[in-house]
Design a protein around this motif. Structure first.
Motif, short mmCIF file in Angstrom:
data_model
loop_
_atom_site.label_atom_id
_atom_site.label_comp_id
_atom_site.label_asym_id
_atom_site.label_seq_id
_atom_site.Cartn_x
_atom_site.Cartn_y
_atom_site.Cartn_z
N LEU A 97 -1.89 18.44 34.18
CA LEU A 97 -1.56 17.47 35.39
C LEU A 97 -0.07 17.00 35.37
O LEU A 97 0.58 17.09 36.37
N ARG A 98 0.19 16.72 34.40
CA ARG A 98 1.81 16.35 33.86
C ARG A 98 2.55 17.42 34.09
O ARG A 98 3.70 17.12 34.72
N SER A 99 2.29 18.66 33.84
CA SER A 99 2.94 19.81 33.96
C SER A 99 3.29 20.16 35.54
O SER A 99 4.39 20.54 36.11
N VAL A 100 2.21 19.97 36.23
CA VAL A 100 2.05 20.34 37.67
C VAL A 100 3.25 19.18 38.19
O VAL A 100 3.82 19.52 38.97
N ASP A 101 2.88 17.91 38.01
CA ASP A 101 3.96 16.68 38.54
C ASP A 101 5.46 17.43 38.09
O ASP A 101 6.26 17.17 39.04
N HIS A 102 5.59 17.59 36.95
CA HIS A 102 7.03 18.04 36.42
C HIS A 102 7.73 19.27 36.96
O HIS A 102 8.94 19.26 37.60
N ARG A 103 6.98 20.46 37.43
CA ARG A 103 7.32 21.35 38.09
C ARG A 103 7.57 21.23 39.48
O ARG A 103 7.93 21.92 40.31
N GLY A 104 7.10 20.24 40.20
CA GLY A 104 7.14 20.01 41.44
C GLY A 104 5.97 20.28 42.49
O GLY A 104 6.28 20.36 43.63
N GLY A 105 4.76 20.21 41.89
CA GLY A 105 3.94 20.43 42.79
C GLY A 105 2.75 21.62 42.40
O GLY A 105 3.37 22.45 41.61
N LEU A 106 1.66 21.84 42.97
CA LEU A 106 0.85 22.67 42.61
C LEU A 106 1.28 24.28 43.23
O LEU A 106 1.34 25.00 42.51
N ASP A 107 2.12 24.43 44.29
CA ASP A 107 2.69 25.61 44.54
C ASP A 107 3.48 26.17 43.77
O ASP A 107 3.77 27.44 43.18
N ALA A 108 4.45 25.38 43.37
CA ALA A 108 5.60 25.72 42.08
C ALA A 108 4.87 25.93 40.97
O ALA A 108 5.36 27.05 40.26
N TYR A 109 3.75 25.02 40.36
CA TYR A 109 3.27 25.48 39.30
C TYR A 109 2.61 26.73 39.08
O TYR A 109 2.94 27.60 38.23
N LEU A 110 1.93 27.29 40.19
CA LEU A 110 1.10 28.38 40.22
C LEU A 110 2.21 29.68 40.49
O LEU A 110 1.89 30.62 39.96
N ALA A 111 3.20 29.45 41.15
CA ALA A 111 4.34 30.38 40.98
C ALA A 111 4.75 30.86 39.74
O ALA A 111 4.98 32.14 39.79
N LYS A 112 4.95 29.79 38.96
CA LYS A 112 5.53 30.48 37.56
C LYS A 112 4.34 30.52 36.83
O LYS A 112 4.70 31.03 35.36
N ALA A 113 2.93 30.39 36.79
CA ALA A 113 2.22 30.36 35.86
C ALA A 113 1.79 31.86 35.63
O ALA A 113 1.92 32.57 36.35
N LYS A 114 1.13 32.13 34.45
CA LYS A 114 0.91 33.33 33.98
C LYS A 114 -0.52 33.66 34.47
O LYS A 114 -1.59 32.73 34.43
N ASP A 115 -0.88 34.93 34.96
CA ASP A 115 -2.22 35.13 35.51
C ASP A 115 -3.39 35.10 34.51
O ASP A 115 -4.64 34.80 34.97
N VAL A 116 -2.93 35.38 33.17
CA VAL A 116 -3.89 35.47 32.25
C VAL A 116 -4.56 34.06 31.93
O VAL A 116 -5.76 33.92 31.74
N GLU A 117 -3.97 32.93 32.23
CA GLU A 117 -4.35 31.70 31.89
C GLU A 117 -5.11 31.09 32.99
O GLU A 117 -5.79 30.18 32.78
N LEU A 118 -4.88 31.47 34.18
CA LEU A 118 -5.52 30.83 35.15
C LEU A 118 -6.84 31.36 35.49
O LEU A 118 -7.27 32.43 35.01
N SER A 119 -7.76 30.54 35.86
CA SER A 119 -9.23 30.83 36.33
C SER A 119 -9.35 31.60 37.60
O SER A 119 -8.30 31.79 38.18
N ASP A 120 -10.41 32.07 37.67
CA ASP A 120 -10.73 32.76 38.87
C ASP A 120 -10.30 31.96 40.29
O ASP A 120 -9.76 32.60 41.09
N ARG A 121 -10.93 30.68 40.25
CA ARG A 121 -10.51 29.87 41.42
C ARG A 121 -8.79 29.54 41.60
O ARG A 121 -8.46 29.61 42.61
N ALA A 122 -8.34 29.42 40.37
CA ALA A 122 -6.87 29.19 40.61
C ALA A 122 -6.04 30.39 41.05
O ALA A 122 -5.18 30.56 41.84
N MET A 123 -6.44 31.59 40.46
CA MET A 123 -5.96 32.80 40.83
C MET A 123 -6.30 33.01 42.55
O MET A 123 -5.25 33.55 43.26
N LYS A 124 -7.35 32.87 42.84
CA LYS A 124 -7.50 32.57 44.31
C LYS A 124 -6.54 32.05 45.08
O LYS A 124 -6.02 32.51 46.30
N VAL A 125 -6.22 30.86 44.87
CA VAL A 125 -5.48 29.88 45.26
C VAL A 125 -4.07 30.41 45.23
O VAL A 125 -3.14 30.27 46.36
N LYS A 126 -3.74 30.80 44.17
CA LYS A 126 -2.35 31.60 43.91
C LYS A 126 -2.15 32.47 44.76
O LYS A 126 -0.93 32.65 45.41
#
Length: 96
Positions: A56-85
């Motif tokens: 949650l702190r990382s999401v705030d630091h990167r400037g929101g959910l959209d920015a966090y998911l853009a930089k996030a590795k697909d391996v670490e994300l859950s199925d729901r998070a990948m769908k949102v990405k």
């Protein structure tokens, strides 16, 4: 419901309880998970996720959910998070 962060993949760790007499018994260290609704600017709606306090702190630091998911590795994300990405990437491609 598994005890794994949907954004970072952080899960339980194992270790020892150590008494004053140095007796060791096994224990689990559970991540600090919270059910949160994060707002996506691109989608214009909230997304419910079960994430750790550190994520949650990382999401705030990167400037929101959209920015966090853009930089996030697909391996670490859950199925729901990948769908949102993928939804966010599709919406951004449509507007550009």
């Amino acid at each position: 419901m598994s005890r794994v962060c949907e954004l970072t993949g952080k899960g339980p760790m194992v270790g020892n309880n150590v008494s004053h007499a140095k007796n060791r018994t096994r224990r689990r260290f559970l991540p600090n998970l919270n059910d949160v609704t994060l707002q996506s600017e691109t989608l214009g709606r909230g997304v419910k996720l079960r994430i750790s306090a550190a994520a949650l702190r990382s999401v705030d630091h990167r400037g929101g959910l959209d920015a966090y998911l853009a930089k996030a590795k697909d391996v670490e994300l859950s199925d729901r998070a990948m769908k949102v990405k993928k939804e966010i990437a599709k919406a951004q491609a449509a507007t550009a």
